[in-house]
Design an enzyme around this catalytic site. Structure first.
Site, PDB file in Angstrom:
ATOM      1  N   GLU A  80       0.800  -1.223   0.000  1.00  0.00           N
ATOM      2  CA  GLU A  80       0.000   0.000   0.000  1.00  0.00           C
ATOM      3  C   GLU A  80       0.835   1.276   0.000  1.00  0.00           C
ATOM      4  OE1 GLU A  80      -3.917  -1.571   2.391  1.00  0.00           O
ATOM      5  OE2 GLU A  80      -2.191  -1.074   3.618  1.00  0.00           O
TER       6      GLU A  80
HETATM    7  C1  TNX Z   1      -4.501  -4.087   4.969  1.00  0.00           C
HETATM    8  S1  TNX Z   1      -2.718  -6.285   4.377  1.00  0.00           S
HETATM    9  C2  TNX Z   1      -3.203  -3.794   5.363  1.00  0.00           C
HETATM   10  C3  TNX Z   1      -2.956  -3.406   6.762  1.00  0.00           C
HETATM   11  C4  TNX Z   1      -4.223  -3.286   7.563  1.00  0.00           C
HETATM   12  C5  TNX Z   1      -5.139  -4.434   7.218  1.00  0.00           C
HETATM   13  C6  TNX Z   1      -6.387  -4.471   8.055  1.00  0.00           C
HETATM   14  C7  TNX Z   1      -1.729  -5.238   4.214  1.00  0.00           C
HETATM   15  C8  TNX Z   1      -0.488  -5.701   3.656  1.00  0.00           C
HETATM   16  N1  TNX Z   1      -2.079  -4.002   4.602  1.00  0.00           N
HETATM   17  O1  TNX Z   1      -2.248  -2.188   6.812  1.00  0.00           O
HETATM   18  O2  TNX Z   1      -3.897  -3.312   8.922  1.00  0.00           O
HETATM   19  O3  TNX Z   1      -5.483  -4.343   5.864  1.00  0.00           O
HETATM   20  O4  TNX Z   1      -7.123  -5.631   7.833  1.00  0.00           O
END
Ligand code: TNX
Length: 493
Positions: A310
């Site tokens: 992300e």
């Molecule tokens: C997505 S999964 C994220 C996390 C959040 C999570 C909550 C991922 C690699 N990134 O930053 O905590 O969703 O479910």
């Protein structure tokens, strides 16, 4: 009846039972420190409930007459590999053998589940303590059977982490991935950059009820303590420092890491994708080299996780250059880089590992020869609610029932990724909504054992069989004080 999770490779019941008594002794062969330590863990588990002394002796030194539980390494049975074991139970003796000490540890976990639930009690129970006769031969399907714990959104102290290790290892999980840094907190002391923990360690997510929470961080001694405790349970710690996004806590501690050279205010919300290190400044790479270097020195395992998910405040070309440079830094400190699957967009070395969760880059990683860990969010993100009424948890990847977390096949999870690329599976517990160990246990149990079985068992996976075996675990968790969710999908005993 044998109600085992994960389901062993082969189970052949026989007639009769072996019964632990006040005369039972544990023998070990050879009497190495590792074998002795596994025997000590077994004895420590059995003594409180039984009240028996259960002395531990090298095998030659004990008269062969009394009832014995023997733990032995078998140098010739190489087919058992690093983690396999055989457990042969007759009315006269229990013989646990393995090729390596880890296999003895897993045989002990099976032995625990063969005893009545009261064996998990911390205080004396009446017994008796029968073990059903039979032969079990058991080896794992995957080498990587993990659990990720997010200690960044809320901090969990050393005692809580040890508790999680014990509960995970009981189901034969062997990796603890610690998500040590994110926007809301930095949780590991770094000597060369002390403000990371001092400033970045102070914050945590403000929960939906408006409550603020203390932060916290591990000193390097705390972290070493966790690593050693995990190793004694054959669990490898995989530390993660998420970058280049998910870095607000670091950006609040050091102005020079920011693209504009200004420190960021602390962040206690739960949005993602807004923060980024300054990708075009050399100081950023010195920072990463220092942090990775200190963490690598503290971490005996082969792996270092660099996040990489992300990174929405970064353009793709900059992101790719960044990941390739970080990959070199990690390799320079002797570790294999692990990253969330977005790293598949970069040029990966075949020793690097991509962790699949959702966005669709795992196949690109596998095509380059990198290994893949499966953490499909709609199956194993155990921070998702069980159903619409669950008081804790998020829902962005859907609700995850006990069946949903269990009833999926690793080999068909990712079209375009061959089974030979799969290193294994890992459950993830993000902690935006979780603040106490009881809440952690509530989300992990009863779902985590299902993920453990997906990682360990190649055959015999079937929801109806699993559901019956899971029902038998509830009475054990009660003895252990595990605050599990009494899902209506299971007929608890
Ligand atoms: C997505 S999964 C994220 C996390 C959040 C999570 C909550 C991922 C690699 N990134 O930053 O905590 O969703 O479910």
């Amino acid at each position: 009846m044998m109600h085992l999770i994960p389901q062993p490779t082969s189970v052949q019941p026989a007639g009769g039972v072996f019964v632990l008594t006040a005369d039972t002794a544990i023998t070990i062969s050879p009497a190495t420190p590792e074998v002795t330590a596994v025997a000590e863990l077994l004895a420590a588990r059995l003594r409180p409930a039984t009240g028996y002394p259960l002395p531990i002796r090298p095998s030659g030194e004990w008269p062969a007459s009394g009832p014995l539980v023997s733990l032995a390494l078998d140098a010739d049975d190489t087919a058992l590999g690093q983690e396999g074991y055989t457990l042969h139970i007759t009315p006269d003796a229990v013989a646990l053998t393995a090729h390596q000490p880890a296999g003895l540890f897993y045989g002990v976990q099976t032995l625990r589940q063969l005893l009545p639930p009261a064996i998990e009690s911390a205080t004396p129970e009446p017994g008796p303590w029968p073990l059903p006769a039979g032969t079990i031969r058991d080896t794992p399907r995957f080498a990587w059977r993990g659990l990720m714990l997010d200690v960044a959104r809320h901090f969990f102290g050393v005692a809580d982490v040890k508790r999680v290790i014990d509960l995970a290892a009981a189901y034969k999980l062997n990796r603890l991935h610690l998500h040590l840094a994110d926007d809301q907190g930095w949780r590991i002391a770094i000597k060369s950059w002390p403000e990371l923990a001092r400033v970045g360690g102070q914050t945590a997510v403000t929960t939906a009820d408006g409550r603020t929470w203390p932060g916290g961080y591990y000193t390097q001694a705390d972290y070493a303590d966790i690593v050693a405790y995990a190793a004694s349970r054959y669990v490898t710690v995989v530390p993660e420092i998420d970058m280049p996004g998910h870095t607000n806590a670091a950006l609040a501690a050091y102005a020079e890491l920011n693209p504009d050279g200004q420190t960021r205010p602390p962040y206690t919300g739960i949005e993602v994708g807004f923060s980024t290190l300054a990708l075009d400044k050399e100081i950023t790479y010195r920072f990463i080299d220092d942090v990775v270097g200190e963490l690598a020195a503290l971490t005996p395992g082969d792996y270092l996780h660099i996040g990489g998910d992300e990174a929405l405040a970064t353009n793709k070309d900059d992101y790719v250059r960044f990941i390739e440079r970080v990959q070199e830094i990690v390799a320079g400190h002797g570790k294999r880089m692990v990253g969330w699957e977005e790293i598949g967009q970069a040029r990966l070395s075949p020793t690097s590992i991509a962790q699949h969760w959702a966005p669709g880059h795992a196949a690109a990683a596998a095509a380059q020869g990198a290994g893949v860990i499966l953490s499909p969010a709609p199956r194993v993100y155990l921070d998702m609610k069980y159903d619409d009424t669950t008081p804790l948890g998020l829902i962005w990847a859907g609700t995850i029932s006990v069946r949903t977390a269990y009833d999926w096949q690793p080999e068909t999870q990712l079209p375009g990724v061959a089974e030979s690329s799969l290193l294994g599976v890992e459950a993830a517990l993000w902690a935006e909504t979780l603040t106490t160990i009881d809440e952690v246990e509530f989300m992990l149990f009863p779902r985590l054992p299902g993920v453990a079985e997906a990682g360990w068992s190649a055959a015999g996976r079937d929801w109806d069989s699993y559901r019956a075996r899971l029902a038998a675990q509830g009475a054990r968790w009660e003895r252990m004080g595990v605050k599990f969710f009494r899902s209506g999908e299971v007929e608890w005993k």
